[in-house]
Design an enzyme around this catalytic site. Structure first.
Site, PDB file in Angstrom:
ATOM      1  N   HIS A 459      -8.092  -4.007   2.384  1.00 41.55           N
ATOM      2  CA  HIS A 459      -7.132  -2.907   2.565  1.00 41.55           C
ATOM      3  C   HIS A 459      -6.473  -2.950   3.874  1.00 41.55           C
ATOM      4  O   HIS A 459      -5.204  -2.864   4.162  1.00 41.55           O
ATOM      5  CB  HIS A 459      -7.630  -1.557   2.165  1.00 41.55           C
ATOM      6  CG  HIS A 459      -6.729  -0.328   2.228  1.00 41.55           C
ATOM      7  ND1 HIS A 459      -5.904  -0.049   1.032  1.00 41.55           N
ATOM      8  CD2 HIS A 459      -6.183   0.322   3.365  1.00 41.55           C
ATOM      9  CE1 HIS A 459      -5.167   1.136   1.596  1.00 41.55           C
ATOM     10  NE2 HIS A 459      -5.320   1.200   3.006  1.00 41.55           N
ATOM     11  N   GLU A 460      -7.339  -2.749   4.800  1.00 42.24           N
ATOM     12  CA  GLU A 460      -6.988  -2.692   6.225  1.00 42.24           C
ATOM     13  C   GLU A 460      -6.166  -3.875   6.770  1.00 42.24           C
ATOM     14  O   GLU A 460      -5.420  -4.016   7.568  1.00 42.24           O
ATOM     15  CB  GLU A 460      -8.145  -2.484   7.063  1.00 42.24           C
ATOM     16  CG  GLU A 460      -8.834  -0.870   6.893  1.00 42.24           C
ATOM     17  CD  GLU A 460      -7.870   0.224   6.944  1.00 42.24           C
ATOM     18  OE1 GLU A 460      -6.715  -0.027   7.859  1.00 42.24           O
ATOM     19  OE2 GLU A 460      -8.031   1.341   6.149  1.00 42.24           O
ATOM     20  N   HIS A 463      -2.643  -3.973   6.118  1.00 40.23           N
ATOM     21  CA  HIS A 463      -2.010  -3.025   7.153  1.00 40.23           C
ATOM     22  C   HIS A 463      -1.743  -4.247   8.498  1.00 40.23           C
ATOM     23  O   HIS A 463      -0.759  -4.251   8.904  1.00 40.23           O
ATOM     24  CB  HIS A 463      -2.706  -1.880   7.816  1.00 40.23           C
ATOM     25  CG  HIS A 463      -2.930  -0.915   7.112  1.00 40.23           C
ATOM     26  ND1 HIS A 463      -1.539  -0.236   6.664  1.00 40.23           N
ATOM     27  CD2 HIS A 463      -3.863   0.108   6.429  1.00 40.23           C
ATOM     28  CE1 HIS A 463      -1.811   0.938   5.834  1.00 40.23           C
ATOM     29  NE2 HIS A 463      -3.232   1.158   5.703  1.00 40.23           N
ATOM     30  N   HIS A 466       1.022  -6.230   7.716  1.00 39.64           N
ATOM     31  CA  HIS A 466       2.404  -5.807   7.789  1.00 39.64           C
ATOM     32  C   HIS A 466       2.810  -5.787   9.527  1.00 39.64           C
ATOM     33  O   HIS A 466       3.800  -5.902   9.834  1.00 39.64           O
ATOM     34  CB  HIS A 466       2.322  -4.235   7.494  1.00 39.64           C
ATOM     35  CG  HIS A 466       3.371  -3.499   7.241  1.00 39.64           C
ATOM     36  ND1 HIS A 466       3.484  -2.258   6.782  1.00 39.64           N
ATOM     37  CD2 HIS A 466       4.707  -4.073   7.105  1.00 39.64           C
ATOM     38  CE1 HIS A 466       4.925  -1.810   6.567  1.00 39.64           C
ATOM     39  NE2 HIS A 466       5.573  -2.848   6.685  1.00 39.64           N
TER      40      HIS A 466
END
Length: 670
Positions: A459-460, A463, A466
């Site tokens: 998940h991290e 980020h 992104h």
């Protein structure tokens, strides 16, 4: 010694020279940066001639580089490695940052210049830049009379102080609530590596020969799923949910009430009925009513599923359940009904292998990027690792820093932040960090992840992608600088690859034998996917609806008793469950009270998940894990930042607006 923050870093990609930075350098650099930025802005205001993008917006985007450099490094330490000196500096400097924000966005001369810029002939990103500045001026109170602006400044300064104090008390509260046990027998059921980590945590804390169960930020603690001693489970659970509300110096209830009161007053000054409406005005959600409608639609089905799960747990337990029993018997049901033992899976999820053969492998397959660890580059703590990320043609994309282990100087939870943001205008490339809070094993032992930690790692990194893939002109739009209810979307999408067969087969290997995770176990994990969704969705909605309940108050109805208010509002929202506390209670709800980044915005996770569920369907429809799909997703969405409306980026990728049904199906709510 010359302050290294006062000049641009000469290290690759502008990585701060942490090895040379002393604690006292931060205050000097921040204060110099604040003054320099205001001087740069005054030059813009005093520029002769009509305002244009060239003489107003572009100088504004180029301004504040010293401040940005110093603040990025400083707040990284505040979150991840805060010494007593850094905490004291945070307390001293946070009102200055708040006052600076007001000095910029309540500057009438600066606003007038932006308002005078003609955007008809500008490219789309430049026109959006001007409009976004004007929007922030208005949301910051530029339209208020002098008295209103002065009151707003006072509110902002006090909110900054209160938020800093909340965050510091919560960090200390999580540490002090750790459960110290003197007898190894009390840890019966915990895997051997967890027992070793508890012994190491106790030794580090000065309690040699005992065992320390440290806490993570959410209410539900991982050890509850394994501890056989019911009284130890109770003590751990009560320590967790009692944080911040038990009286004493670490109690935060007065801080919560003061912040809620001030936020309500701020919303009123800015012309909004409540703080929730003010914050939603800055998001992709069309309005607050749309958020409420979605939450109200999800809650009844989630609670029904949770009740069905509770019945199954009670049957297995053979006695009335308490909240501290849920995780233990849920794991037992999963073992008996689905033949899935999550603790037995951990040897297959060793951190280094997960990173190199899972997270990085999937990113390479999708986007062609490669990762090269740079032992010559140092982070702010010895545990921080640095990788140079390169495009498929060998050109440098940026740096990725990984800081995976918990420590007393780090706040709870997991997050990504940027040290350097990409910008074509400034010719900068990204430097991004992932922070987790995994218990560190004794030296020489492997770091074995739980399923939740595995999910968080992917998940991290979503980020991080992104931030790394940002390809915008203006720093204001870089990477994750998107509305709060959109920012979780790319990170949620990256979770898709955890169980993707090609990826799973590459990283899920026993750390000692090298044996691949048997396919039948992967199949059983998929079969058990919906088990626990009732609990998971209900605890999440409890926190999201509690957040909204605090922020629809108008300031005249602030409750005296925080705990009583929680109970009343959760019941009113239909998510009060005696066995399922909210994922965060007010006493440790960092997302909404420490800095307030998610204040009236914790709904963002499930709002973003609507887009995520649609994206998973798109990848499945188009062949899954391949470069063509990854390149398209990167080009239309991950690279765009906020340079165009994020929902427009989603439509460019998906071909239409998102629909709710894939999310309902995923969570068993259809």
């Amino acid at each position: 010694m010359t302050n290294p923050l006062l000049s641009p870093s000469t290290l690759p990609f502008g990585l701060p020279p942490f090895g040379e930075i002393q604690d006292e350098h931060y205050a000097e650099a921040v204060e110099a940066g604040l003054a320099e930025h205001l001087a740069e802005i005054q030059e813009i205001v005093e520029t002769a001639g009509p305002a244009t993008i060239e003489n107003t917006a572009l100088p504004m985007e180029r301004s504040g580089q010293l401040l940005q450099r110093a603040a990025a490094a400083f707040f990284t330490l505040v979150s991840a490695d805060a010494s007593d000196t850094i905490r004291e500096l945070e307390t001293r400097l946070s009102p200055s940052f708040s006052a600076h924000q007001d000095a910029v966005y309540l500057n009438r001369g600066l606003f007038d210049r932006f308002a005078a810029i003609t955007t008809d002939q500008l490219d789309d990103e430049s026109a959006r830049l001007v409009q976004e500045y004007l929007k922030e001026f208005r949301q910051s109170g530029i339209q208020l009379e002098a008295a209103g602006q002065e009151r707003l400044k006072a509110i902002n300064a006090e909110l900054a102080r209160l938020g800093t104090e909340f965050g510091q008390r919560v960090k200390e509260g999580m540490k002090s609530a750790s459960l110290l046990l003197g007898d190894a027998a009390e840890l019966a059921g915990l895997p051997a590596d967890d027992v070793a980590s508890a012994a190491e945590a106790a030794r580090t804390a000065g309690h040699e020969g005992t065992f320390l169960l440290t806490l993570i930020q959410p209410s539900n603690q991982p050890a509850l799923a394994a501890l056989e001693n019911r009284d130890v489970r109770r003590r751990l659970y009560e320590a967790s949910i009692g944080r911040g509300s038990g009286g004493g110096t670490l109690d935060v209830q007065d801080l919560v009430k003061d912040m809620v009161r001030l936020r309500a007053e701020k919303a009123g000054l800015l012309g909004f009925a409540n703080f929730a409406e003010l914050m939603v005005d800055r998001q992709t959600a069309p309005d607050f009513e749309a958020v409420q409608t979605m939450m109200n639609r999800l809650a009844p089905a989630a609670v029904r599923n949770a009740d069905a799960e509770a019945e199954a747990l009670a049957e297995v337990a053979g006695h009335p359940l308490e909240a501290w029993d849920w995780a233990f018997y849920s794991a037992k049901v999963k073992r008996e009904r689905y033949a899935v033992d999550e603790q037995a899976l951990r040897p297959y999820f060793e951190l280094d292998r997960v990173l190199n053969d899972g997270v990085f492998f999937a990113a390479n397959a999708l986007y062609g990027i490669t990762f090269h660890e740079r032992a010559d580059l140092k982070g702010y703590h010895p545990d921080v690792r640095v990788w140079e990320v390169q495009n498929s043609d060998g050109t440098g994309l940026g740096l990725f820093l990984g800081d995976y282990y918990t420590r007393d100087s780090k706040r709870g939870g997991a997050w990504m932040n940027s040290l350097v943001e990409q910008s074509g205008l400034l010719n900068t490339r990204p430097v991004v960090i992932n922070n987790l809070n995994i218990s560190k094993p004794p030296a020489g032992e492997p770091t074995l992840l739980t399923l939740d930690e595995l999910r968080t790692t992917f998940h991290e990194f979503g980020h991080a992608l992104h931030g790394l893939f940002s390809a915008v002109t203006y720093p204001r739009f870089s990477g994750t600088s998107v509305p709060r209810d959109f920012v979780e979307y790319p990170s949620q999408v990256n979770e898709m690859w955890i169980m993707w067969p090609e990826v799973l087969a590459n990283y899920a290997r026993h750390h000692a034998t090298g044996e691949a995770l048997p396919q039948e176990i992967a199949d059983k994990l998929e079969a058990a996917r919906l088990w626990g969704e009732g609990f998971g969705t209900t605890e999440y909605l409890g926190a999201a609806l509690l957040d909204l309940a605090w922020h629809v108050l108008d300031g005249s109805d602030i409750p005296d008793d925080v705990v009583e208010f929680e109970a009343k509002e959760l019941a009113a929202a239909g998510v009060a469950h005696s066995l399922i506390p909210p994922r965060y209670r007010s006493g440790y709800f960092q997302h909404i009270f420490a800095g307030g980044w998610y204040a009236a915005g914790y709904y963002s996770y499930i709002w973003s998940e609507v887009l995520d569920a649609e994206t998973v369907e798109w990848f499945k429809e188009h062949g899954g894990l391949n470069r063509a799909n990854g390149d398209f997703f990167r080009a239309e969405l991950l690279s765009r930042g906020n340079s165009r409306d994020p929902l427009e980026s989603f439509r460019a990728f998906r071909g239409r607006d998102a629909e709710l049904e894939p999310l309902l199906k995923r969570r068993g709510l259809d």
